[in-house]
Design a protein around this motif. Structure first.
Motif, PDB file in Angstrom:
ATOM      1  N   ARG A  58       0.824  -1.208   0.000  1.00 39.29           N
ATOM      2  CA  ARG A  58       0.000   0.000   0.000  1.00 39.29           C
ATOM      3  C   ARG A  58       0.861   1.261   0.000  1.00 39.29           C
ATOM      4  O   ARG A  58       0.538   2.250  -0.668  1.00 39.29           O
ATOM      5  N   LEU A  59       1.955   1.252   0.750  1.00 38.38           N
ATOM      6  CA  LEU A  59       2.840   2.410   0.768  1.00 38.38           C
ATOM      7  C   LEU A  59       3.397   2.687  -0.626  1.00 38.38           C
ATOM      8  O   LEU A  59       3.463   3.838  -1.066  1.00 38.38           O
ATOM      9  N   THR A  60       3.779   1.631  -1.327  1.00 40.60           N
ATOM     10  CA  THR A  60       4.318   1.796  -2.672  1.00 40.60           C
ATOM     11  C   THR A  60       3.274   2.397  -3.612  1.00 40.60           C
ATOM     12  O   THR A  60       3.550   3.334  -4.372  1.00 40.60           O
ATOM     13  N   ILE A  61       2.061   1.864  -3.556  1.00 37.41           N
ATOM     14  CA  ILE A  61       0.987   2.359  -4.424  1.00 37.41           C
ATOM     15  C   ILE A  61       0.631   3.803  -4.086  1.00 37.41           C
ATOM     16  O   ILE A  61       0.466   4.651  -4.976  1.00 37.41           O
ATOM     17  N   LEU A  62       0.528   4.114  -2.794  1.00 38.13           N
ATOM     18  CA  LEU A  62       0.163   5.472  -2.391  1.00 38.13           C
ATOM     19  C   LEU A  62       1.246   6.475  -2.761  1.00 38.13           C
ATOM     20  O   LEU A  62       0.953   7.634  -3.100  1.00 38.13           O
ATOM     21  N   THR A  63       2.509   6.055  -2.711  1.00 39.11           N
ATOM     22  CA  THR A  63       3.595   6.942  -3.131  1.00 39.11           C
ATOM     23  C   THR A  63       3.473   7.264  -4.617  1.00 39.11           C
ATOM     24  O   THR A  63       3.631   8.422  -5.035  1.00 39.11           O
ATOM     25  N   ALA A  64       3.184   6.245  -5.424  1.00 38.76           N
ATOM     26  CA  ALA A  64       3.001   6.471  -6.864  1.00 38.76           C
ATOM     27  C   ALA A  64       1.791   7.366  -7.132  1.00 38.76           C
ATOM     28  O   ALA A  64       1.832   8.255  -7.994  1.00 38.76           O
TER      29      ALA A  64
END
Length: 282
Positions: A58-64
């Protein structure tokens, strides 16, 4: 490790981090209604400390998504094929992995944040050779029915001076890991080996009152850590810090060696600090 070394390490952990939101560490005598759960009765004490957790996907997706909201174009499932410097800028060739369609994009600078594939990316671009290298270290995990019904994780000292984690996982399971196995390519780190499974089981069974076996393993997974190669022979001793390698000839190329999720924000700020003067944008 001797107990006094662990205490010194945790004292530094408490004070260097300044503990603005998490409680400090403290010793707990066993038996204890909470913290000695599932552990052998001959274990007479433990040390409790606090840490944080994150859903990495989720952190990766939210950063993108955050980058996209600020104007970035996000191209998932896209492969970087090659890049070349033209008139003081980069021309990069990309490929859609679904349909093979190719496109060319222009860029003022390239950040090579390919993790385990950082060296492969450099094979497709002209660059200044600096000798920086990446060491790939495989980490594998097993999942078993939960060893206790409480909310805390355990860090268990193994005989080889490494530690093994037992972490509550998805409600009714325990996640056990990890290993440190050198590999030559990311593809070698896809699956756990029987030897790694035995290693993790033997490590936790030194502490658990109810031993686990290979028959208890319901799921396994493995990953690869792209560590900066600092010349250490022991995979567990290789630095977990990152190194930035900046090539400023004609058009900037910045390659990242090492790094981990917990310091991703600091790493990104360091990248921007190095590139900003070259881009004329603070």
């Amino acid at each position: 490790r001797p107990v006094w070394m662990i205490r010194i390490g945790l004292w530094m952990y408490d004070h260097l981090g300044k503990r603005r939101s998490l409680p400090g560490s403290h010793t707990v005598p066993f038996p204890h209604t909470e913290y000695s759960a599932a552990l052998k009765p001959e274990i007479r004490s433990g040390i409790v400390f606090s840490d944080c957790r994150v859903d990495d996907a989720r952190l990766t997706i939210l950063t993108a998504m955050s980058a996209r909201e600020k104007g970035a174009t996000i191209l998932t499932r896209t492969k970087f094929l090659a890049g070349r410097r033209e008139n003081g800028a980069w021309a990069a060739d990309l490929e859609d992995v679904h349909n093979g369609a190719r496109r060319a994009v222009a860029a003022t600078a390239i950040v090579n944040a390919a993790g385990p594939w950082v060296s492969q990316v450099l094979q497709g671009v002209p660059h200044k050779v600096t000798g920086a290298k990446v060491r790939l270290v495989k980490g594998s995990h097993i999942v078993v029915p939960k060893v206790h019904s409480l909310g805390h994780a355990c860090i268990l000292q193994n005989t080889d001076k490494r530690v093994v984690f037992v972490i509550p996982f998805e409600g009714k399971w325990s996640l056990i890991g990890t290993t440190d196995v050198p590999v030559a390519t990311p593809e070698e780190a896809v699956d756990i080996t029987p030897a790694e499974t035995r290693y993790l089981i033997e490590a936790v069974n030194r502490y658990l009152v109810k031993p686990i076996s290979e028959a208890d393993v319901v799921w396994t997974f493995a990953g690869v850590r792209p560590l900066y190669d600092d010349g250490q022979s022991d995979p567990s001793s290789i630095t977990r810090d990152y190194v930035l390698d900046l090539d400023t000839s004609a058009a900037p190329l910045l390659s990242i060696y090492g790094g981990k999720l917990t310091t991703y924000r600091k790493l990104a700020e360091d990248v921007v600090d190095q590139l900003a003067p070259l881009l004329g944008n603070r």
